[in-house]
Design a protein around this motif. Sequence first.
Motif, mmCIF file in Angstrom:
data_model
loop_
_atom_site.group_PDB
_atom_site.id
_atom_site.type_symbol
_atom_site.label_atom_id
_atom_site.label_comp_id
_atom_site.label_asym_id
_atom_site.label_seq_id
_atom_site.Cartn_x
_atom_site.Cartn_y
_atom_site.Cartn_z
ATOM 1 N N ARG A 24 79.124 32.599 25.491
ATOM 2 C CA ARG A 24 79.330 33.667 24.504
ATOM 3 C C ARG A 24 80.627 33.444 23.733
ATOM 4 O O ARG A 24 80.668 33.555 22.494
ATOM 5 C CB ARG A 24 79.363 35.023 25.207
ATOM 6 C CG ARG A 24 79.631 36.199 24.265
ATOM 7 C CD ARG A 24 79.746 37.508 25.033
ATOM 8 N NE ARG A 24 80.779 37.451 26.053
ATOM 9 C CZ ARG A 24 82.097 37.557 25.783
ATOM 10 N NH1 ARG A 24 82.527 37.691 24.524
ATOM 11 N NH2 ARG A 24 82.980 37.515 26.752
ATOM 12 N N GLU A 62 81.312 32.613 19.640
ATOM 13 C CA GLU A 62 82.260 33.385 18.828
ATOM 14 C C GLU A 62 83.315 32.471 18.207
ATOM 15 O O GLU A 62 83.633 32.590 17.011
ATOM 16 C CB GLU A 62 82.932 34.447 19.700
ATOM 17 C CG GLU A 62 81.991 35.553 20.163
ATOM 18 C CD GLU A 62 82.657 36.534 21.124
ATOM 19 O OE1 GLU A 62 83.836 36.280 21.493
ATOM 20 O OE2 GLU A 62 82.012 37.518 21.516
ATOM 21 N N GLU A 65 77.615 34.373 31.937
ATOM 22 C CA GLU A 65 77.330 35.191 30.749
ATOM 23 C C GLU A 65 76.319 34.542 29.806
ATOM 24 O O GLU A 65 75.345 35.161 29.418
ATOM 25 C CB GLU A 65 78.615 35.536 29.984
ATOM 26 C CG GLU A 65 79.553 36.441 30.760
ATOM 27 C CD GLU A 65 80.641 37.015 29.875
ATOM 28 O OE1 GLU A 65 80.332 37.430 28.737
ATOM 29 O OE2 GLU A 65 81.796 37.051 30.340
ATOM 30 N N MET A 66 76.552 33.282 29.425
ATOM 31 C CA MET A 66 75.611 32.562 28.575
ATOM 32 C C MET A 66 75.774 31.075 28.858
ATOM 33 O O MET A 66 76.887 30.550 28.796
ATOM 34 C CB MET A 66 75.879 32.844 27.094
ATOM 35 C CG MET A 66 74.890 32.185 26.141
ATOM 36 S SD MET A 66 75.384 32.388 24.403
ATOM 37 C CE MET A 66 75.290 34.178 24.235
ATOM 38 N N ALA A 113 73.915 28.897 24.226
ATOM 39 C CA ALA A 113 75.022 28.869 23.263
ATOM 40 C C ALA A 113 74.739 27.857 22.157
ATOM 41 O O ALA A 113 74.970 28.131 20.968
ATOM 42 C CB ALA A 113 76.323 28.527 23.984
ATOM 43 N N ARG A 172 72.096 29.145 19.707
ATOM 44 C CA ARG A 172 72.637 30.157 18.783
ATOM 45 C C ARG A 172 73.502 29.511 17.701
ATOM 46 O O ARG A 172 73.468 29.941 16.536
ATOM 47 C CB ARG A 172 73.427 31.196 19.568
ATOM 48 C CG ARG A 172 72.559 32.005 20.519
ATOM 49 C CD ARG A 172 73.262 33.250 21.005
ATOM 50 N NE ARG A 172 72.426 33.964 21.968
ATOM 51 C CZ ARG A 172 72.674 35.209 22.380
ATOM 52 N NH1 ARG A 172 73.720 35.871 21.932
ATOM 53 N NH2 ARG A 172 71.866 35.790 23.256
#
Length: 268
Positions: free
Chosen positions: A48, A52, A70-71, A76, A79
């Motif tokens: 995550r 970002e 989390e991811m 990742a 995305r």
Amino acid sequence: MPASSIVLLPFEPSLRVLVADDNELNQLVVCRALEEWNVVPTMVENGRQAVEAASTQLFDAVLMDIQMPEMDGYEATRRLRRLRHLQQLPIIGLTASFSPTDQARALAAGMNETLAKPFEPTLLHASLVRHTGRARPVPAVRPATPDPTDIGTIRPGWHLLEELAAGNEAFIAQIITTFLQQTPGLYQQLVATVANPDRQALARMAHKLKGQIVYFDVPAIQQHLEKLERPPTPADADGASHLVAMIGHQLAALYPHLELRLQNHLRR
């Protein structure tokens, strides 16, 4: 051990690389190698945060761990590839589980390639050269450092860590200190997890502990941890507890080797 090791010259101009990894030892080792090559690393601890950071900052490449909280690295990467301005950003996967299936999943997610952890510095350097389009620096050669005094039957192999440290004994001492501080607690978590019927939790803890061990090249411990990472069979019902106990004995035998090298460094 080879008679010599490759020392790769720095990138000019410098590279900006995002490093996504939740293991503190991995972070130390990767940052050390990158900084030796005039690469400016930015560290994040999960997928995550990687999304970002890459979405809002400019990077020449991303080093993406596969297994993160989390991811994970696969999601990742997917995305990031959905963002038009990041579709050409080099993403290099780093994984301790270097199977053909893992490599296929990484490529399907959009990674440019994957490298095994602990990484070989020359391979990582070559990957950065290849995917960022930078010219390959001319390598220099230095003598390899000999192995320290043998102690017992479980002992560390120093070649990889010495190559990563490029002769900096203080960096090796930092890695050893971090390992000795963190690993006993991680092992106790492994002991607690083995009583849990959730074998995925056990596999995650084994993978995390293996991420600490790999820098010291102790195949016996690594092989036991890899067995705990695999999906269990009916024959494994009582085997996990035995493996965890064996790992505990082996770690107890390993610690004095690391403490001796640390003491030798502090005496200098």
